[in-house]
Motif scaffolding. Structure first.
Motif, PDB file in Angstrom:
ATOM      1  N   PHE A  62      49.879  43.125  48.449  1.00 33.79           N
ATOM      2  CA  PHE A  62      49.647  43.883  49.682  1.00 33.79           C
ATOM      3  C   PHE A  62      48.197  43.761  50.124  1.00 33.79           C
ATOM      4  CE2 PHE A  62      48.368  46.653  46.319  1.00 33.79           C
ATOM      5  CZ  PHE A  62      47.370  47.467  46.830  1.00 33.79           C
ATOM      6  N   ASN A  63      47.986  44.068  51.376  1.00 31.03           N
ATOM      7  CA  ASN A  63      46.632  44.189  51.908  1.00 31.03           C
ATOM      8  C   ASN A  63      46.618  45.353  52.892  1.00 31.03           C
ATOM      9  OD1 ASN A  63      47.717  43.211  54.320  1.00 31.03           O
ATOM     10  ND2 ASN A  63      46.776  41.195  54.145  1.00 31.03           N
ATOM     11  N   GLU A  64      45.594  45.415  53.718  1.00 29.99           N
ATOM     12  CA  GLU A  64      45.471  46.554  54.634  1.00 29.99           C
ATOM     13  C   GLU A  64      46.598  46.617  55.668  1.00 29.99           C
ATOM     14  OE1 GLU A  64      43.420  42.992  56.064  1.00 29.99           O
ATOM     15  OE2 GLU A  64      43.221  44.114  54.213  1.00 29.99           O
ATOM     16  N   THR A  65      47.341  45.523  55.858  1.00 31.56           N
ATOM     17  CA  THR A  65      48.444  45.520  56.825  1.00 31.56           C
ATOM     18  C   THR A  65      49.777  45.946  56.213  1.00 31.56           C
ATOM     19  OG1 THR A  65      49.061  43.200  56.463  1.00 31.56           O
ATOM     20  CG2 THR A  65      47.329  43.640  58.093  1.00 31.56           C
ATOM     21  N   GLY A  66      49.834  46.050  54.881  1.00 26.73           N
ATOM     22  CA  GLY A  66      51.073  46.399  54.193  1.00 26.73           C
ATOM     23  C   GLY A  66      51.437  45.336  53.175  1.00 26.73           C
ATOM     24  N   ILE A  67      52.708  45.285  52.769  1.00 25.35           N
ATOM     25  CA  ILE A  67      53.089  44.300  51.755  1.00 25.35           C
ATOM     26  C   ILE A  67      53.255  42.932  52.411  1.00 25.35           C
ATOM     27  CG2 ILE A  67      54.145  46.096  50.338  1.00 25.35           C
ATOM     28  CD1 ILE A  67      56.850  44.766  50.855  1.00 25.35           C
ATOM     29  N   VAL A  68      52.808  41.917  51.685  1.00 22.79           N
ATOM     30  CA  VAL A  68      52.857  40.549  52.220  1.00 22.79           C
ATOM     31  C   VAL A  68      53.550  39.577  51.277  1.00 22.79           C
ATOM     32  CG1 VAL A  68      50.824  40.871  53.673  1.00 22.79           C
ATOM     33  CG2 VAL A  68      50.550  39.963  51.360  1.00 22.79           C
ATOM     34  N   GLY A  69      53.817  40.001  50.040  1.00 19.36           N
ATOM     35  CA  GLY A  69      54.453  39.098  49.094  1.00 19.36           C
ATOM     36  C   GLY A  69      55.057  39.839  47.918  1.00 19.36           C
ATOM     37  N   HIS A  70      55.828  39.086  47.158  1.00 14.02           N
ATOM     38  CA  HIS A  70      56.542  39.671  46.028  1.00 14.02           C
ATOM     39  C   HIS A  70      56.873  38.573  45.026  1.00 14.02           C
ATOM     40  CE1 HIS A  70      59.484  41.919  43.736  1.00 14.02           C
ATOM     41  NE2 HIS A  70      60.381  40.994  43.995  1.00 14.02           N
ATOM     42  N   PHE A  71      56.948  38.937  43.757  1.00 14.48           N
ATOM     43  CA  PHE A  71      57.365  38.012  42.702  1.00 14.48           C
ATOM     44  C   PHE A  71      57.688  38.825  41.458  1.00 14.48           C
ATOM     45  CE2 PHE A  71      52.896  38.682  42.186  1.00 14.48           C
ATOM     46  CZ  PHE A  71      52.672  38.696  40.828  1.00 14.48           C
ATOM     47  N   ILE A  72      58.315  38.166  40.505  1.00 18.04           N
ATOM     48  CA  ILE A  72      58.519  38.795  39.198  1.00 18.04           C
ATOM     49  C   ILE A  72      57.844  37.947  38.138  1.00 18.04           C
ATOM     50  CG2 ILE A  72      60.716  39.870  39.831  1.00 18.04           C
ATOM     51  CD1 ILE A  72      61.926  37.635  37.815  1.00 18.04           C
ATOM     52  N   MET A  73      57.580  38.584  37.021  1.00 17.98           N
ATOM     53  CA  MET A  73      57.094  37.902  35.820  1.00 17.98           C
ATOM     54  C   MET A  73      57.993  38.354  34.676  1.00 17.98           C
ATOM     55  SD  MET A  73      52.955  38.482  36.188  1.00 17.98           S
ATOM     56  CE  MET A  73      53.072  40.263  36.055  1.00 17.98           C
ATOM     57  N   ARG A  74      58.404  37.412  33.852  1.00 19.76           N
ATOM     58  CA  ARG A  74      59.207  37.793  32.688  1.00 19.76           C
ATOM     59  C   ARG A  74      58.833  36.897  31.518  1.00 19.76           C
ATOM     60  NH1 ARG A  74      63.721  34.310  32.030  1.00 19.76           N
ATOM     61  NH2 ARG A  74      63.974  32.958  33.831  1.00 19.76           N
ATOM     62  N   PHE A  75      58.774  37.515  30.358  1.00 14.20           N
ATOM     63  CA  PHE A  75      58.504  36.742  29.140  1.00 14.20           C
ATOM     64  C   PHE A  75      59.760  35.983  28.747  1.00 14.20           C
ATOM     65  CE2 PHE A  75      55.107  39.912  28.691  1.00 14.20           C
ATOM     66  CZ  PHE A  75      54.045  39.067  28.431  1.00 14.20           C
ATOM     67  N   ILE A  76      59.585  34.754  28.311  1.00 12.58           N
ATOM     68  CA  ILE A  76      60.735  33.947  27.913  1.00 12.58           C
ATOM     69  C   ILE A  76      60.692  33.586  26.430  1.00 12.58           C
ATOM     70  CG2 ILE A  76      61.202  33.077  30.227  1.00 12.58           C
ATOM     71  CD1 ILE A  76      59.796  30.473  29.460  1.00 12.58           C
ATOM     72  N   ASP A  77      59.792  34.223  25.689  1.00 15.66           N
ATOM     73  CA  ASP A  77      59.737  33.992  24.246  1.00 15.66           C
ATOM     74  C   ASP A  77      59.482  35.327  23.536  1.00 15.66           C
ATOM     75  OD1 ASP A  77      57.071  34.227  25.182  1.00 15.66           O
ATOM     76  OD2 ASP A  77      56.321  33.160  23.420  1.00 15.66           O
ATOM     77  N   GLN A  78      59.869  35.387  22.277  1.00 20.62           N
ATOM     78  CA  GLN A  78      59.730  36.617  21.482  1.00 20.62           C
ATOM     79  C   GLN A  78      58.272  37.014  21.278  1.00 20.62           C
ATOM     80  OE1 GLN A  78      61.973  38.729  20.318  1.00 20.62           O
ATOM     81  NE2 GLN A  78      63.728  37.629  21.125  1.00 20.62           N
ATOM     82  N   GLU A  79      57.392  36.031  21.159  1.00 15.90           N
ATOM     83  CA  GLU A  79      55.979  36.301  20.873  1.00 15.90           C
ATOM     84  C   GLU A  79      55.211  36.772  22.103  1.00 15.90           C
ATOM     85  OE1 GLU A  79      57.432  33.224  20.205  1.00 15.90           O
ATOM     86  OE2 GLU A  79      57.979  33.818  18.163  1.00 15.90           O
ATOM     87  N   LYS A  80      55.841  36.692  23.268  1.00 17.57           N
ATOM     88  CA  LYS A  80      55.229  37.073  24.537  1.00 17.57           C
ATOM     89  C   LYS A  80      53.965  36.257  24.821  1.00 17.57           C
ATOM     90  CE  LYS A  80      57.325  41.546  24.846  1.00 17.57           C
ATOM     91  NZ  LYS A  80      57.211  42.949  25.036  1.00 17.57           N
ATOM     92  N   LYS A  81      54.105  34.956  24.664  1.00 19.43           N
ATOM     93  CA  LYS A  81      53.016  34.028  24.959  1.00 19.43           C
ATOM     94  C   LYS A  81      53.349  33.120  26.137  1.00 19.43           C
ATOM     95  CE  LYS A  81      50.063  35.332  21.953  1.00 19.43           C
ATOM     96  NZ  LYS A  81      48.816  35.943  22.439  1.00 19.43           N
ATOM     97  N   ILE A  82      54.634  33.098  26.539  1.00 19.72           N
ATOM     98  CA  ILE A  82      55.052  32.272  27.668  1.00 19.72           C
ATOM     99  C   ILE A  82      55.682  33.184  28.715  1.00 19.72           C
ATOM    100  CG2 ILE A  82      56.447  30.330  28.453  1.00 19.72           C
ATOM    101  CD1 ILE A  82      56.480  29.333  25.536  1.00 19.72           C
ATOM    102  N   LEU A  83      55.131  33.115  29.907  1.00 18.41           N
ATOM    103  CA  LEU A  83      55.560  33.973  31.009  1.00 18.41           C
ATOM    104  C   LEU A  83      56.156  33.099  32.107  1.00 18.41           C
ATOM    105  CD1 LEU A  83      55.262  37.042  31.770  1.00 18.41           C
ATOM    106  CD2 LEU A  83      53.255  36.357  33.075  1.00 18.41           C
ATOM    107  N   ARG A  84      57.233  33.549  32.704  1.00 13.46           N
ATOM    108  CA  ARG A  84      57.877  32.816  33.796  1.00 13.46           C
ATOM    109  C   ARG A  84      57.746  33.614  35.081  1.00 13.46           C
ATOM    110  NH1 ARG A  84      60.481  28.030  34.448  1.00 13.46           N
ATOM    111  NH2 ARG A  84      62.099  27.971  36.045  1.00 13.46           N
TER     112      ARG A  84
END
Length: 168
Positions: A62-84
Motif C-alpha cells: 500500500f501507499n498513500e493512495t490505498g492498496i496497490v498490490g498483493h502476494f503470498i509467501m509460504r515455506f516449502i520446506d520443514q527447515e523454513k529456509k525456502i520461501l515461495r
C-alpha cells in the motif's frame, strides 16, 4: 512510498476488482481456485483455511493512495529456509509503473532479513511476459526444474517457468 502489511479480509474486494478477465485470473491463480469469476469470499475462504499455519503469509502492498498490490509467501520446506512467492498481483490501473518491482523488492528484503530464508522461489506462466520480466528485474534467475509443470487452461497448454533467488 510503498509499504507492506499483513493482508486484511477487506483487501479482497479491491483485489478481485483487479482481475478483469479469465486469462488474467488464471495467470494470477493457476488452478488454485474453483473458477472465474472470483469473489472476495473465495479469497478469504482460501486464506482462512491457511490462517493458523506458521508457514503461510498473505501480504498487501500500500501507499498513500490505498492498496496497490498483493502476494503470498509460504515455506516449502520443514527447515523454513525456502520461501515461495505466489498470487502476485498489482492494481491493473497501476501496472507498468514500477509498483510490482517495488513490492517484490520489499518482500525479498523481508524474506531474507526478517524470515532469514536462504532461497525464494516463484513460478510464472510462459505467456505472462510482464510478470516474468518483473521477477527477473528484482534478481530472480530462471532454473531448470526437475519436472516442467504444464497446465491446461482455456484450452491451451501453459508452461510454468520456475525462478529462484538466493541470499547471495
Amino acid at each position: 512510498m510503498l509499504r507492506l502489511r499483513p493482508y486484511k479480509a477487506c483487501d479482497a474486494e479491491k483485489i478481485v476488482s483487479w482481475i478483469t478477465d479469465e486469462e488474467m485470473f488464471y495467470k494470477w491463480s493457476a488452478d488454485r481456485y474453483q473458477g472465474y469469476p472470483i469473489t472476495k469470499e473465495d479469497i478469504n475462504n482460501f486464506y482462512n483455511e491457511n490462517a493458523y499455519k506458521d508457514d503461510f503469509y498473505e501480504m498487501t502492498a500500500f501507499n498513500e493512495t490505498g492498496i496497490v498490490g498483493h502476494f503470498i509467501m509460504r515455506f516449502i520446506d520443514q527447515e523454513k529456509k525456502i520461501l515461495r512467492f505466489g498470487f502476485v498481483i498489482v492494481d491493473n490501473t497501476k501496472q507498468g509503473k514500477g509498483y510490482g518491482k517495488e513490492m517484490l523488492t520489499l518482500a525479498i528484503q523481508y524474506a531474507f532479513h526478517i524470515l532469514k530464508v536462504d532461497k525464494i522461489t516463484i513460478g510464472v506462466f510462459d505467456n505472462n511476459k510482464p510478470a516474468y520480466y518483473c521477477y527477473k528485474s528484482v534478481g530472480f534467475k530462471e532454473i531448470e526444474p526437475r519436472q516442467v509443470e504444464t497446465y491446461t487452461i482455456l484450452g491451451e497448454e501453459w508452461k510454468c517457468i520456475e525462478l529462484e533467488l538466493g541470499r547471495d
